[in-house]
Design a protein around this motif. Structure first.
Motif, PDB file in Angstrom:
ATOM      1  N   ILE A 113     -24.960  10.815   6.835  1.00 52.37           N
ATOM      2  CA  ILE A 113     -23.495  10.737   6.723  1.00 52.37           C
ATOM      3  C   ILE A 113     -22.994   9.307   6.899  1.00 52.37           C
ATOM      4  O   ILE A 113     -21.829   9.032   6.624  1.00 52.37           O
ATOM      5  N   LEU A 114     -23.856   8.393   7.330  1.00 55.75           N
ATOM      6  CA  LEU A 114     -23.448   6.992   7.445  1.00 55.75           C
ATOM      7  C   LEU A 114     -23.632   6.294   6.098  1.00 55.75           C
ATOM      8  O   LEU A 114     -24.468   6.703   5.290  1.00 55.75           O
ATOM      9  N   PRO A 115     -22.852   5.265   5.833  1.00 55.42           N
ATOM     10  CA  PRO A 115     -22.985   4.549   4.557  1.00 55.42           C
ATOM     11  C   PRO A 115     -24.408   4.033   4.340  1.00 55.42           C
ATOM     12  O   PRO A 115     -25.009   3.451   5.253  1.00 55.42           O
ATOM     13  N   TYR A 130     -26.181   0.249  13.431  1.00 54.32           N
ATOM     14  CA  TYR A 130     -25.862   1.479  14.162  1.00 54.32           C
ATOM     15  C   TYR A 130     -26.987   1.774  15.148  1.00 54.32           C
ATOM     16  O   TYR A 130     -28.138   1.950  14.757  1.00 54.32           O
ATOM     17  N   PHE A 141     -19.236   6.620  14.578  1.00 60.53           N
ATOM     18  CA  PHE A 141     -19.212   6.805  13.128  1.00 60.53           C
ATOM     19  C   PHE A 141     -18.430   5.667  12.490  1.00 60.53           C
ATOM     20  O   PHE A 141     -17.465   5.152  13.059  1.00 60.53           O
ATOM     21  N   TYR A 142     -18.864   5.239  11.303  1.00 63.04           N
ATOM     22  CA  TYR A 142     -18.090   4.275  10.523  1.00 63.04           C
ATOM     23  C   TYR A 142     -18.199   4.639   9.042  1.00 63.04           C
ATOM     24  O   TYR A 142     -19.155   5.273   8.608  1.00 63.04           O
ATOM     25  N   GLU A 143     -17.178   4.252   8.304  1.00 65.34           N
ATOM     26  CA  GLU A 143     -17.132   4.596   6.878  1.00 65.34           C
ATOM     27  C   GLU A 143     -16.267   3.587   6.145  1.00 65.34           C
ATOM     28  O   GLU A 143     -15.414   2.917   6.743  1.00 65.34           O
ATOM     29  N   SER A 171     -19.718  14.500  11.552  1.00 64.83           N
ATOM     30  CA  SER A 171     -19.840  14.920  10.148  1.00 64.83           C
ATOM     31  C   SER A 171     -18.522  15.489   9.635  1.00 64.83           C
ATOM     32  O   SER A 171     -18.188  15.330   8.451  1.00 64.83           O
ATOM     33  N   LYS A 174     -16.364  12.584   8.665  1.00 67.94           N
ATOM     34  CA  LYS A 174     -16.697  12.044   7.336  1.00 67.94           C
ATOM     35  C   LYS A 174     -15.940  12.792   6.251  1.00 67.94           C
ATOM     36  O   LYS A 174     -15.397  12.188   5.318  1.00 67.94           O
ATOM     37  N   ALA A 178     -13.003  11.146   3.816  1.00 72.71           N
ATOM     38  CA  ALA A 178     -13.217  11.162   2.369  1.00 72.71           C
ATOM     39  C   ALA A 178     -12.005  11.724   1.638  1.00 72.71           C
ATOM     40  O   ALA A 178     -11.707  11.329   0.509  1.00 72.71           O
ATOM     41  N   LYS A 181      -8.941   9.099   0.455  1.00 69.86           N
ATOM     42  CA  LYS A 181      -9.190   7.956  -0.431  1.00 69.86           C
ATOM     43  C   LYS A 181      -7.961   7.584  -1.259  1.00 69.86           C
ATOM     44  O   LYS A 181      -7.725   6.398  -1.546  1.00 69.86           O
ATOM     45  N   TYR A 211      -8.630   2.005  11.867  1.00 68.45           N
ATOM     46  CA  TYR A 211      -8.775   1.847  10.418  1.00 68.45           C
ATOM     47  C   TYR A 211      -8.142   0.532   9.993  1.00 68.45           C
ATOM     48  O   TYR A 211      -6.991   0.230  10.326  1.00 68.45           O
TER      49      TYR A 211
END
Length: 225
Positions: A113-115, A130, A141-143, A171, A174, A178, A181, A211
């Motif tokens: 689930i991580l980039p 990480y 977590f990062y995205e 998760s 994430k 998403a 966007k 963010y």
């Protein structure tokens, strides 16, 4: 003091009473049946029968030639107890192995689930490392949200707690990010949308998040937490 053997008879009677009570408690009806209970009953019964026999011999109620038989019952008792302990140790080892397997699966899921790669933005170098605190799984977590051109949104979040529960909620984070966007250029709206998505779904835990939106073309940064 003048009669050193005067306490032998009371001692034998107390020992017999204790062993009989122990047998009565161990063989009372209603106990849940299991392999461990059967083995324990064999162990205690073997020791109790031989010990009672030797104590009755000491009281001259029974008589026979030869050595005491209580050591034989004690040997059976120790062997059965050793078997029980070994079984518990093996069960614990099996549970630990199963837990390690589950943690390995959880690590793989969290890694997915991580980039997998860093965004390619002209004039911007991005790097990430990480490393969970407990070297297993965690709620950190990062995205990234790429908004086209030289624009990029970066989310850093932390789920309360540690371990598998926090990783499971990560998760969910994430999925929530998403879905934002379309409004990646508005940090406050992104976090508000995530809040609305996750509200009431976290089982009493919470998520802190920051963010940052970068627009290299307009030379603008927007931030919300």
């Amino acid at each position: 003091l003048q009669q050193p053997g005067s306490a032998l008879a009371p001692n034998n009677m107390i020992a017999i009473a204790f062993l009989v009570i122990s047998l009565a408690l161990l063989f009372r009806p209603g106990l849940p049946r299991s392999r461990e209970l059967r083995l324990l009953r064999v162990a205690v019964a073997s020791f109790a029968v031989t010990a009672v026999a030797d104590n009755l011999r000491g009281l001259e109620v029974l008589s026979w030639r030869g050595p005491e038989i209580e050591p034989v019952g004690a040997a059976v008792l120790f062997a059965c107890v050793g078997t029980l302990v070994a079984g518990r140790v093996m069960q614990g080892a099996e549970r630990l192995f199963a837990l390690d397997q589950e943690l390995a699966i959880a690590r793989n899921i969290q890694g997915s689930i991580l980039p997998r790669s860093m965004p390619n933005i002209d004039g911007l170098a991005i790097a990430a490392r990480y490393r969970p605190m407990n070297e297993a799984v965690a709620g950190d977590f990062y995205e990234f949200l790429e908004a086209g051109g030289r624009r990029l949104g970066i989310l850093v979040a932390d789920v309360s707690g540690h371990g598998v529960p926090a990783a499971l909620i990560a998760s969910m984070v994430k999925v929530a990010i998403a879905a934002q966007k379309a409004q990646a250029d508005r940090p406050a709206a992104v976090l508000t949308g995530m809040h609305d998505t996750l509200k009431g779904q976290l089982g009493g835990q919470y998520v802190t998040a920051a963010y940052l939106f970068l627009d290299r073309e307009a030379r603008v940064m927007r931030y919300s937490a």
